[in-house]
Motif scaffolding. Structure first.
Motif, PDB file in Angstrom:
ATOM      1  N   ASP A  45      13.032  61.529  62.521  1.00 43.24           N
ATOM      2  CA  ASP A  45      13.159  62.614  61.557  1.00 43.24           C
ATOM      3  C   ASP A  45      12.244  63.785  61.915  1.00 43.24           C
ATOM      4  OD1 ASP A  45      14.445  63.617  59.303  1.00 43.24           O
ATOM      5  OD2 ASP A  45      12.871  62.936  57.935  1.00 43.24           O
ATOM      6  N   PRO A  51      19.751  71.507  65.066  1.00 40.10           N
ATOM      7  CA  PRO A  51      21.028  71.078  65.655  1.00 40.10           C
ATOM      8  C   PRO A  51      20.959  69.711  66.333  1.00 40.10           C
ATOM      9  CG  PRO A  51      20.459  73.302  66.375  1.00 40.10           C
ATOM     10  CD  PRO A  51      19.297  72.772  65.599  1.00 40.10           C
ATOM     11  N   GLN A  53      19.298  67.044  65.415  1.00 39.37           N
ATOM     12  CA  GLN A  53      19.477  65.984  64.423  1.00 39.37           C
ATOM     13  C   GLN A  53      20.910  65.987  63.892  1.00 39.37           C
ATOM     14  OE1 GLN A  53      17.364  65.931  60.574  1.00 39.37           O
ATOM     15  NE2 GLN A  53      16.770  63.866  61.152  1.00 39.37           N
ATOM     16  N   TRP A  54      21.519  67.137  63.778  1.00 39.81           N
ATOM     17  CA  TRP A  54      22.886  67.191  63.276  1.00 39.81           C
ATOM     18  C   TRP A  54      23.826  66.500  64.267  1.00 39.81           C
ATOM     19  CZ3 TRP A  54      27.874  68.643  64.038  1.00 39.81           C
ATOM     20  CH2 TRP A  54      28.670  68.723  62.893  1.00 39.81           C
ATOM     21  N   ILE A  55      23.572  66.674  65.555  1.00 36.22           N
ATOM     22  CA  ILE A  55      24.435  66.080  66.583  1.00 36.22           C
ATOM     23  C   ILE A  55      24.155  64.587  66.741  1.00 36.22           C
ATOM     24  CG2 ILE A  55      24.977  66.079  69.056  1.00 36.22           C
ATOM     25  CD1 ILE A  55      24.357  69.137  68.979  1.00 36.22           C
ATOM     26  N   GLY A  57      22.294  62.632  64.739  1.00 36.48           N
ATOM     27  CA  GLY A  57      22.147  61.919  63.473  1.00 36.48           C
ATOM     28  C   GLY A  57      23.366  61.110  63.083  1.00 36.48           C
ATOM     29  N   TRP A  58      24.550  61.539  63.526  1.00 37.90           N
ATOM     30  CA  TRP A  58      25.774  60.803  63.211  1.00 37.90           C
ATOM     31  C   TRP A  58      25.779  59.414  63.836  1.00 37.90           C
ATOM     32  CZ3 TRP A  58      28.869  62.415  59.505  1.00 37.90           C
ATOM     33  CH2 TRP A  58      28.817  63.758  59.146  1.00 37.90           C
TER      34      TRP A  58
END
Length: 138
Positions: A45, A51, A53-55, A57-58
């Motif tokens: 975290d 970006p 984490q957005w990529i 994180g999934w």
């Protein structure tokens, strides 16, 4: 009767510890594993912002939730409780992550305090229960 999740030397594998909800997990093993999982979540975290984490994180967050569910279910089994209670604990944790932010988080915090006492303080059921024999060495 031998435990199918253990190799011939009696040591638990990584997959059996973190990726399976079958069987039981003693308090010491649960606490160490949960602290490692929590440390990985906090570091991820902190390191992956924006970006990245957005990529990633999934993939990362569902994996961490799955591992948490497995650890919680196995520890609940050791206490003689149904592993599906882990869903309530995980929902409370997700609701207040990374910190409680308002009065409406109060019920979630109560669930987490109960879980900390139930899973981190109290001993597992002695002897064999419906989820199998107790673990040796945590």
């Amino acid at each position: 009767m031998s435990d199918p999740t253990l190799p011939s030397d009696g040591r638990e594998t990584f997959a059996a510890r973190f990726l399976s909800a079958e069987g039981r997990l003693g308090r010491r093993g649960f606490l160490v594993s949960a602290l490692v999982l929590l440390a990985v979540a906090v570091v991820y975290d902190a390191v992956s912002a924006g970006p990245l984490q957005w990529i990633t994180g999934w993939l990362v967050w569902p994996l961490l939730v799955w591992i948490g569910a497995c650890l919680l279910a196995r520890r609940l089994h050791d206490r003689g409780r149904n592993g599906w209670i882990a869903a309530v604990i995980l929902a409370a944790l997700v609701a207040v992550w990374p910190q409680p932010s308002g009065f409406l988080d109060f019920p979630f915090v109560i669930v987490l305090i109960w879980a900390a006492v139930e899973l981190g303080v109290l001993n597992g059921e002695p002897g064999v229960n419906r989820y199998g024999p107790p673990t040796t060495g945590g």
